[in-house]
Design an enzyme around this catalytic site. Sequence first.
Site, short mmCIF file in Angstrom:
data_model
loop_
_atom_site.label_atom_id
_atom_site.label_comp_id
_atom_site.label_asym_id
_atom_site.label_seq_id
_atom_site.Cartn_x
_atom_site.Cartn_y
_atom_site.Cartn_z
N LYS A 117 118.74 5.84 7.47
CA LYS A 117 118.01 6.50 8.55
C LYS A 117 117.48 5.47 9.55
O LYS A 117 117.50 4.24 9.26
CB LYS A 117 116.87 7.32 7.95
CG LYS A 117 117.38 8.52 7.12
CD LYS A 117 116.22 9.25 6.43
CE LYS A 117 116.69 10.51 5.74
NZ LYS A 117 115.56 11.18 5.00
N TYR A 163 120.04 19.03 9.29
CA TYR A 163 118.93 19.52 8.47
C TYR A 163 118.68 21.02 8.63
O TYR A 163 117.58 21.51 8.40
CB TYR A 163 117.66 18.74 8.80
CG TYR A 163 117.62 17.36 8.17
CD1 TYR A 163 117.69 17.21 6.78
CD2 TYR A 163 117.51 16.21 8.94
CE1 TYR A 163 117.66 15.95 6.18
CE2 TYR A 163 117.47 14.94 8.35
CZ TYR A 163 117.54 14.84 6.97
OH TYR A 163 117.50 13.59 6.38
N ASN A 185 111.60 7.72 4.64
CA ASN A 185 112.17 7.35 3.33
C ASN A 185 113.53 6.66 3.41
O ASN A 185 114.28 6.61 2.44
CB ASN A 185 112.16 8.54 2.39
CG ASN A 185 113.01 9.70 2.87
OD1 ASN A 185 113.59 9.65 3.96
ND2 ASN A 185 113.10 10.74 2.07
N HIS A 239 119.41 8.84 3.23
CA HIS A 239 119.76 10.22 2.93
C HIS A 239 120.99 10.23 2.03
O HIS A 239 121.88 9.41 2.18
CB HIS A 239 120.12 10.99 4.22
CG HIS A 239 120.86 12.26 3.94
ND1 HIS A 239 120.23 13.42 3.57
CD2 HIS A 239 122.19 12.52 3.92
CE1 HIS A 239 121.16 14.35 3.35
NE2 HIS A 239 122.35 13.83 3.55
N GLU A 291 128.64 17.80 4.99
CA GLU A 291 128.06 16.67 5.73
C GLU A 291 129.13 15.65 6.13
O GLU A 291 129.09 15.10 7.23
CB GLU A 291 126.97 16.00 4.90
CG GLU A 291 125.72 16.89 4.77
CD GLU A 291 124.70 16.37 3.80
OE1 GLU A 291 123.66 17.02 3.64
OE2 GLU A 291 124.92 15.30 3.18
P1 RTP Z 1 117.62 13.72 2.16
O1 RTP Z 1 118.31 15.03 2.47
O2 RTP Z 1 117.12 13.03 3.40
O3 RTP Z 1 118.39 12.83 1.25
O4 RTP Z 1 116.32 14.10 1.39
P2 RTP Z 1 116.21 15.05 0.15
O5 RTP Z 1 117.40 15.94 0.00
O6 RTP Z 1 115.86 14.19 -0.98
O7 RTP Z 1 114.94 15.91 0.55
P3 RTP Z 1 114.80 17.26 1.38
O8 RTP Z 1 113.77 18.09 0.68
O9 RTP Z 1 116.11 17.85 1.70
O10 RTP Z 1 114.12 16.70 2.69
C1 RTP Z 1 114.88 16.10 3.67
C2 RTP Z 1 114.10 15.00 4.32
O11 RTP Z 1 112.95 15.59 4.97
C3 RTP Z 1 111.91 14.66 4.98
N1 RTP Z 1 110.74 15.27 4.38
N2 RTP Z 1 109.54 15.18 4.91
N3 RTP Z 1 106.79 15.50 5.45
C4 RTP Z 1 107.29 16.00 4.35
O12 RTP Z 1 106.60 16.56 3.54
C5 RTP Z 1 108.71 15.85 4.11
N4 RTP Z 1 109.40 16.36 3.10
C6 RTP Z 1 110.69 15.99 3.26
C7 RTP Z 1 112.36 13.44 4.22
O13 RTP Z 1 112.87 12.49 5.16
C8 RTP Z 1 113.49 13.98 3.38
O14 RTP Z 1 114.39 12.97 3.02
#
Ligand code: RTP
Length: 155
Positions: A16, A56, A119, A122, A133
Site C-alpha cells: 500500500k 474495496y 497496515n 493487502h 483482484e
Molecule cells: P486487506 O484487504 O487490505 O488485506 O485487509 P483485510 O482483508 O485483512 O481487512 P478488511 O477487513 O478487508 O479491511 C480492508 C482494509 O481496510 C482497512 N481497515 N481500516 N479503520 C478501521 O477500523 C479499518 N478496518 C480495516 C485496513 O487497511 C484493511 O487492510
Amino acid sequence: TGVPGTDKERTFIAIKPDGVQRGLIAAIIARFENKGFKLVALKMLWPTKEKAESHYADLATKPFFKGLVAYFSSGPIVAMVWEGKDAIKTGRVLLGATNPAAAVPGTIRGDLAISVGRNICHGSDGPESAVHEIANWFAPEEVSDYPRSLDEWIV
Ligand code: RTP
C-alpha cells in the site's frame, strides 16, 4: 496454472502507499520470495479513487470506507501476483492480522506496522477474491507463467 487449490494457486498482494513511502518494498517482497512463492506479476501504479473504490467495493458500507479509499489512492502501490501451494492462505499468514496491533511478531504487519488504517499491505482473502483482484489489476499478458530451476527439485 493459477487455479486455486493447486500447487500453482495465485494471490494478489499489494504494498500500500504507506509501505512504498516507508521504503518497505524490498522487505515485503523478500518475505514472499524467501518463503518460496513465485513472483508472476509486478508493477507500480497510482490507484485512482475509482479503482480504489472498486477494489474495496465489499467494504462500501463500512464507516472507514471513505478514509480507506483516500489512503489507498494517496500514492503509488506495488501490485503483485504470487504463486504457489496455498498462496492465498499462507500469503495472509505472512502479512499477519489486519490490525497490526494484533499481528504477531514475525509477520509483515507484526514487525513493520502499528495502525489498522496504515497496515502497509493487502492480500486476497479467498479464492474468489484472488481471481477477481488479479483480473482487476492485471491484464492476462502481464502475468508470466515461467519455470524456476527451484520448481524442478524442491519437493
Ligand atoms: P486487506 O484487504 O487490505 O488485506 O485487509 P483485510 O482483508 O485483512 O481487512 P478488511 O477487513 O478487508 O479491511 C480492508 C482494509 O481496510 C482497512 N481497515 N481500516 N479503520 C478501521 O477500523 C479499518 N478496518 C480495516 C485496513 O487497511 C484493511 O487492510
